[in-house]
Design an enzyme around this catalytic site. Structure first.
Site, short mmCIF file in Angstrom:
data_model
loop_
_atom_site.label_atom_id
_atom_site.label_comp_id
_atom_site.label_asym_id
_atom_site.label_seq_id
_atom_site.Cartn_x
_atom_site.Cartn_y
_atom_site.Cartn_z
N LYS A 12 0.88 -1.12 0.06
CA LYS A 12 0.08 -0.03 0.01
C LYS A 12 0.69 1.22 0.07
O LYS A 12 0.25 2.26 -0.60
CB LYS A 12 -0.98 -0.28 1.04
CG LYS A 12 -2.14 -1.21 1.12
CD LYS A 12 -2.67 -1.70 2.34
CE LYS A 12 -3.52 -2.83 1.98
NZ LYS A 12 -4.11 -3.48 3.26
N GLN B 290 -4.35 -2.17 9.63
CA GLN B 290 -4.24 -3.39 8.81
C GLN B 290 -4.90 -4.59 9.72
O GLN B 290 -4.76 -4.70 10.84
CB GLN B 290 -2.63 -3.51 8.61
CG GLN B 290 -2.44 -4.90 7.69
CD GLN B 290 -3.07 -4.91 6.77
OE1 GLN B 290 -3.21 -4.04 5.71
NE2 GLN B 290 -3.72 -6.25 6.11
N ASP C 72 -10.71 2.94 3.93
CA ASP C 72 -10.90 1.41 3.51
C ASP C 72 -12.28 0.79 3.90
O ASP C 72 -12.46 -0.09 3.53
CB ASP C 72 -9.89 0.77 4.53
CG ASP C 72 -9.31 -0.62 4.03
OD1 ASP C 72 -9.29 -0.76 2.96
OD2 ASP C 72 -9.05 -1.43 4.97
#
Length: 282
Positions: free
Chosen positions: A53, A97, A120
């Site tokens: 990322k 994450q 996200d």
């Protein structure tokens, strides 16, 4: 011949557009969009995903801010880090994450992320707004899948879509996005009875169950669109949640593994961060 839904090529095309948008934003505001990534613990796969990322940020001219915390981190400590990022005007997107160590309340930490920075698509508020057709950033993988379908002009409205999997960041938002696009949606999961018969009804099948090749090729009806959101490492490569060997003889279109859904997940995260920066910086 079945149409190969090439996520890698589409991601490259979108990144080229994002590079132009980021440069324009820098010229206008004098500031660089920043994605903050939070990695808790020392899971090797998670570290690899965070690095990928960061690389994607650099490709489009963005910066990434890495926050690395020890595996002993508590929920309260992680919440404090998220609040710092929420309050930092230089940070436009926040990625926590998944997964975090088991002592942490992951849902509480996801939901602590500001809606404006939830690029996200992991908060309950963002999911609820998306499901109601309101403005919110979608979960990156299902939002990337929707882009693949739309860019390849796959007809969704009126079709029967079967989503195999019900996770909070993939199966459930995938079903809601397909419903918003006027598909008729069936959600299947580990306790679904007669799974092969239900899959056989699908005009669009999405494998999002997290089990290698659970969905067999002979379950899929002729002409279906096959989307495989899974990835499981194997010697010399990997496989998805759907048995793809020979799938071109059955499907009208399909996402390969690798090179289908995966690249679009990261590109969607980056695109939504650019959108957040554009809103914040004008």
């Amino acid at each position: 011949m079945a149409l190969v839904l090439d996520g890698r090529a589409l991601a490259t095309q979108i990144e080229a557009d994002l590079l132009v948008r980021v440069e324009a934003l820098k010229a206008k505001s004098g500031r660089t969009p920043i994605l903050a990534t939070i990695l808790v613990g020392d899971d090797g796969a998670s570290a690899t995903y965070v690095r990928m990322k960061g690389n994607a940020c650099r490709r489009v001219g963005m910066d990434s801010l890495k926050v690395e915390l020890p595996k002993e981190t508590t929920t309260e400590q992680l919440l404090a880090e998220i609040e710092k990022l929420n309050a930092n005007p230089d940070v436009h997107g926040i990625l926590l994450q998944h997964p975090v160590p088991e002592q942490i309340d992951e849902r509480a930490c996801f939901d602590a992320i500001s809606l404006e920075k939830d690029v996200d698509g992991v908060t309950c508020l963002g999911f609820g707004r998306m499901a109601m057709g309101e403005s919110a950033y979608g979960s990156a993988t299902p939002a990337g899948i929707m882009t693949i379908l739309q860019e390849n002009k796959i007809e969704i409205a009126g079709k029967h879509a079967v989503v195999v999997g019900r996770s909070a960041i993939l199966g459930k938002p995938m079903a809601m996005m397909l419903l918003q696009a006027n598909a008729t949606v069936t959600i299947c999961h580990s306790r679904t009875q007669n799974l092969p018969e239900l899959v056989k009804q699908a005009d669009i099948i999405v494998g999002a169950v997290g089990k290698a090749e659970l969905i067999q090729k002979d379950w899929i009806k002729q002409g279906a669109v096959v989307v495989d959101a899974g990835f499981h490492p194997r010697d010399g490569g990997g496989v998805g949640d759907i048995q793809l060997v020979g799938i071109e003889d059955v499907a009208s279109a399909y996402t390969p593994v690798p090179g289908g859904v995966g690249p679009m997940t990261i590109t969607t995260l980056i695109r939504q961060t650019v959108e957040a920066a554009e809103k914040a910086l004008g």
